[in-house]
Design a protein around this motif. Structure first.
Motif, PDB file in Angstrom:
ATOM      1  N   ASP A 141      59.502  12.748 -19.171  1.00  0.00           N
ATOM      2  CA  ASP A 141      58.045  12.865 -19.062  1.00  0.00           C
ATOM      3  C   ASP A 141      57.481  11.756 -18.172  1.00  0.00           C
ATOM      4  OD1 ASP A 141      55.468  14.114 -20.134  1.00  0.00           O
ATOM      5  OD2 ASP A 141      55.171  11.987 -20.631  1.00  0.00           O
ATOM      6  N   ALA A 142      57.973  10.533 -18.329  1.00  0.00           N
ATOM      7  CA  ALA A 142      57.514   9.418 -17.499  1.00  0.00           C
ATOM      8  C   ALA A 142      57.920   9.617 -16.045  1.00  0.00           C
ATOM      9  CB  ALA A 142      58.079   8.106 -18.030  1.00  0.00           C
ATOM     10  N   MET A 143      59.074  10.241 -15.819  1.00  0.00           N
ATOM     11  CA  MET A 143      59.578  10.431 -14.460  1.00  0.00           C
ATOM     12  C   MET A 143      58.821  11.509 -13.686  1.00  0.00           C
ATOM     13  SD  MET A 143      63.689  10.001 -15.198  1.00  0.00           S
ATOM     14  CE  MET A 143      64.219   9.992 -13.482  1.00  0.00           C
ATOM     15  N   LEU A 144      57.911  12.211 -14.350  1.00  0.00           N
ATOM     16  CA  LEU A 144      57.090  13.202 -13.649  1.00  0.00           C
ATOM     17  C   LEU A 144      56.269  12.564 -12.533  1.00  0.00           C
ATOM     18  CD1 LEU A 144      55.810  15.368 -16.642  1.00  0.00           C
ATOM     19  CD2 LEU A 144      57.415  16.082 -14.860  1.00  0.00           C
ATOM     20  N   LEU A 145      56.082  11.267 -12.584  1.00  0.00           N
ATOM     21  CA  LEU A 145      55.323  10.556 -11.557  1.00  0.00           C
ATOM     22  C   LEU A 145      56.140  10.317 -10.287  1.00  0.00           C
ATOM     23  CD1 LEU A 145      53.552   7.915 -13.832  1.00  0.00           C
ATOM     24  CD2 LEU A 145      52.599  10.047 -12.940  1.00  0.00           C
ATOM     25  N   LEU A 146      57.447  10.532 -10.346  1.00  0.00           N
ATOM     26  CA  LEU A 146      58.314  10.281  -9.200  1.00  0.00           C
ATOM     27  C   LEU A 146      58.155  11.352  -8.126  1.00  0.00           C
ATOM     28  CD1 LEU A 146      61.645   9.214 -10.955  1.00  0.00           C
ATOM     29  CD2 LEU A 146      59.968   7.721  -9.832  1.00  0.00           C
ATOM     30  N   ARG A 147      58.478  10.963  -6.904  1.00  0.00           N
ATOM     31  CA  ARG A 147      58.443  11.878  -5.768  1.00  0.00           C
ATOM     32  C   ARG A 147      59.673  11.644  -4.892  1.00  0.00           C
ATOM     33  NH1 ARG A 147      55.075  13.210  -8.726  1.00  0.00           N
ATOM     34  NH2 ARG A 147      52.916  13.881  -8.335  1.00  0.00           N
ATOM     35  N   CYS A 152      70.058  13.781 -11.564  1.00  0.00           N
ATOM     36  CA  CYS A 152      71.191  14.572 -12.039  1.00  0.00           C
ATOM     37  C   CYS A 152      71.434  14.254 -13.511  1.00  0.00           C
ATOM     38  CB  CYS A 152      72.445  14.262 -11.231  1.00  0.00           C
ATOM     39  SG  CYS A 152      72.209  14.368  -9.435  1.00  0.00           S
ATOM     40  N   LEU A 153      71.300  15.235 -14.351  1.00  0.00           N
ATOM     41  CA  LEU A 153      71.457  15.049 -15.796  1.00  0.00           C
ATOM     42  C   LEU A 153      72.709  15.783 -16.260  1.00  0.00           C
ATOM     43  CD1 LEU A 153      68.606  15.230 -18.407  1.00  0.00           C
ATOM     44  CD2 LEU A 153      70.789  16.338 -18.859  1.00  0.00           C
ATOM     45  N   THR A 154      73.533  15.098 -17.045  1.00  0.00           N
ATOM     46  CA  THR A 154      74.775  15.681 -17.554  1.00  0.00           C
ATOM     47  C   THR A 154      74.764  15.676 -19.071  1.00  0.00           C
ATOM     48  OG1 THR A 154      75.986  14.819 -15.638  1.00  0.00           O
ATOM     49  CG2 THR A 154      77.292  15.535 -17.527  1.00  0.00           C
ATOM     50  N   ASP A 163      63.855  21.158 -23.194  1.00  0.00           N
ATOM     51  CA  ASP A 163      63.073  20.524 -22.139  1.00  0.00           C
ATOM     52  C   ASP A 163      63.097  21.311 -20.836  1.00  0.00           C
ATOM     53  OD1 ASP A 163      62.471  18.490 -23.898  1.00  0.00           O
ATOM     54  OD2 ASP A 163      64.064  17.164 -23.189  1.00  0.00           O
ATOM     55  N   ALA A 164      63.332  22.615 -20.930  1.00  0.00           N
ATOM     56  CA  ALA A 164      63.442  23.435 -19.717  1.00  0.00           C
ATOM     57  C   ALA A 164      62.174  23.357 -18.868  1.00  0.00           C
ATOM     58  CB  ALA A 164      63.746  24.883 -20.087  1.00  0.00           C
ATOM     59  N   ILE A 165      61.016  23.486 -19.481  1.00  0.00           N
ATOM     60  CA  ILE A 165      59.768  23.453 -18.725  1.00  0.00           C
ATOM     61  C   ILE A 165      59.522  22.066 -18.153  1.00  0.00           C
ATOM     62  CG2 ILE A 165      57.283  23.810 -18.844  1.00  0.00           C
ATOM     63  CD1 ILE A 165      59.026  26.355 -19.041  1.00  0.00           C
ATOM     64  N   LEU A 166      59.829  21.045 -18.934  1.00  0.00           N
ATOM     65  CA  LEU A 166      59.683  19.670 -18.456  1.00  0.00           C
ATOM     66  C   LEU A 166      60.562  19.426 -17.238  1.00  0.00           C
ATOM     67  CD1 LEU A 166      58.613  16.802 -18.753  1.00  0.00           C
ATOM     68  CD2 LEU A 166      60.295  16.418 -20.563  1.00  0.00           C
ATOM     69  N   LEU A 167      61.805  19.888 -17.298  1.00  0.00           N
ATOM     70  CA  LEU A 167      62.725  19.730 -16.163  1.00  0.00           C
ATOM     71  C   LEU A 167      62.254  20.539 -14.952  1.00  0.00           C
ATOM     72  CD1 LEU A 167      66.001  19.923 -18.241  1.00  0.00           C
ATOM     73  CD2 LEU A 167      65.372  17.985 -16.776  1.00  0.00           C
ATOM     74  N   LYS A 168      61.707  21.703 -15.198  1.00  0.00           N
ATOM     75  CA  LYS A 168      61.162  22.507 -14.106  1.00  0.00           C
ATOM     76  C   LYS A 168      60.007  21.783 -13.437  1.00  0.00           C
ATOM     77  CE  LYS A 168      60.184  25.971 -11.424  1.00  0.00           C
ATOM     78  NZ  LYS A 168      61.004  26.222 -10.201  1.00  0.00           N
ATOM     79  N   ASN A 169      59.109  21.214 -14.234  1.00  0.00           N
ATOM     80  CA  ASN A 169      57.981  20.475 -13.669  1.00  0.00           C
ATOM     81  C   ASN A 169      58.456  19.245 -12.892  1.00  0.00           C
ATOM     82  OD1 ASN A 169      56.172  22.303 -14.778  1.00  0.00           O
ATOM     83  ND2 ASN A 169      55.816  21.085 -16.616  1.00  0.00           N
ATOM     84  N   LEU A 170      59.499  18.598 -13.389  1.00  0.00           N
ATOM     85  CA  LEU A 170      60.045  17.425 -12.704  1.00  0.00           C
ATOM     86  C   LEU A 170      60.625  17.804 -11.345  1.00  0.00           C
ATOM     87  CD1 LEU A 170      60.714  14.385 -12.889  1.00  0.00           C
ATOM     88  CD2 LEU A 170      62.826  15.013 -14.077  1.00  0.00           C
ATOM     89  N   SER A 171      61.115  19.039 -11.245  1.00  0.00           N
ATOM     90  CA  SER A 171      61.750  19.480 -10.005  1.00  0.00           C
ATOM     91  C   SER A 171      60.750  19.906  -8.933  1.00  0.00           C
ATOM     92  CB  SER A 171      62.705  20.646 -10.305  1.00  0.00           C
ATOM     93  OG  SER A 171      61.976  21.807 -10.700  1.00  0.00           O
TER      94      SER A 171
END
Length: 332
Positions: A141-147, A152-154, A163-171
């Motif tokens: 959630d905090a990393m949503l500010l990154l650009r 890469c998450l394992t 967290d599918a939607i969160l990961l989608k938003n991060l992408s």
């Protein structure tokens, strides 16, 4: 930083240094069966990665230790930094790092566009502790500010689908990929090798949910265990299930065994697969890595399976440098 967990039982720290001293100042968060959760005061969440074996500039591991108890786990050595040599508590003493969003955001400012960040490089970020503490979710959630980052998450947990939607938003502004580890689709063998991890079919269901949400998800049949999971039938079954689930990538690498992992894996082999222990001891006698005909054969087999199944290689495979020159030739 002050921990945000209530009712911590404070522990008197022994004369330790570094991370071992920080771990000793933490408190008991909770107990679950034979598992004890502890807080871990943390100076930095982002760890600079200097290893030539992986393509990450930075790593994030919200937890130390892992409940899954995989017999081959390379990350067992990380508990040695807590000065726990000789104690087999990697899967029973789990450390949850103290979380401070403001401090973490300050760390993120050090990142530059194009940096590669690995999440879950030394412990599973979606192990059972995540249901209790939610640290991985807060990190994402905090990393949503990154650009412009590559993230890469394992994991080998189906909880990642939460967290599918969160990961989608991060992408949206970053290159995000999830790698699900599935060594075998054989439930019985998986339970032996990874006794407390989710079933292989549940992991593939999670891949399908991620893919449906538009998240770039791949599957890793790693580590490939000689004489146990290295057959063409086993690897192809994992690849085909990955393709059916909507995975965009498939990869697999041969097992490496550091001393901390050998101390668990070799007794397991002696008990469950005694016919193989001699070849393992001979093959890994000179060090943790294998090279030569065996890993070359596995690499070619995986490439052949990819072409046959119709699935791409993992992007990170092209970024991973070759094995160090001291790696020994295999006897398998």
């Amino acid at each position: 930083m002050e921990a945000r967990y209530p009712e911590l039982v404070q522990i008197t720290p022994p004369a330790l240094t570094g991370i071992a001293r920080l771990a000793a100042t933490g408190g008991v968060l909770a107990e679950k069966r034979k598992v004890e959760y502890r807080s871990l005061p943390t100076r930095n969440w982002l760890n600079r990665c200097h290893s030539e074996r992986v393509p990450f500039q930075w790593t994030i591991n919200p937890y130390r230790g892992c409940e899954y108890g995989c017999k081959y786990c390379y990350a067992r050595f990380t508990h040695e930094f807590l000065e726990k040599r000789g104690r087999d508590d990697f899967e029973t003493e789990i450390y949850a790092k103290d979380w401070d969003r403001r401090s973490f955001l300050a760390e993120l400012r050090a990142l530059k566009p194009g940096n590669v960040i690995g999440i879950g490089t030394a412990t599973d970020p979606y192990q059972p502790a995540e249901r209790r503490f939610g640290l991985t979710q807060q990190v994402l959630d905090a990393m949503l500010l990154l650009r412009g980052m590559r993230i890469c998450l394992t994991t080998k947990s189906n909880l990642v689908a939460r967290d599918a939607i969160l990961l989608k938003n991060l992408s949206v502004h970053n290159d995000v990929s999830v790698a699900m580890t599935v060594t075998t689709m054989n439930r019985k063998l998986a339970r032996m090798l990874e006794p407390n991890a989710p079933r292989p079919d549940l992991r593939m269901e999670a891949v399908a949910k991620l893919a449906e949400a538009g998240v770039n998800a791949g599957v890793l049949a790693s580590p490939v265990l000689p004489l146990l999971t290295d057959s063409e039938e086993n690897l192809e079954s994992v690849a085909r299930e990955a393709q059916r689930a909507g995975a965009t990538q498939f990869g697999a690498g041969v097992l490496f065994l550091k001393p901390a992992a050998q101390r668990v894996f070799f007794p397991f082999l002696s008990d469950k697969f005694p016919q193989h222990i001699g070849r393992y001891r001979a093959s890994y006698a000179s060090g943790p890595f294998l090279k030569g005909l065996y890993p070359d054969r596995i690499g070619k087999l995986v490439d052949s399976i990819r072409r046959r199944v119709g699935i791409l290689s993992r992007d990170l495979d092209a970024m991973t440098p070759p094995l160090p020159p001291e790696a020994q030739f295999s006897l398998f």
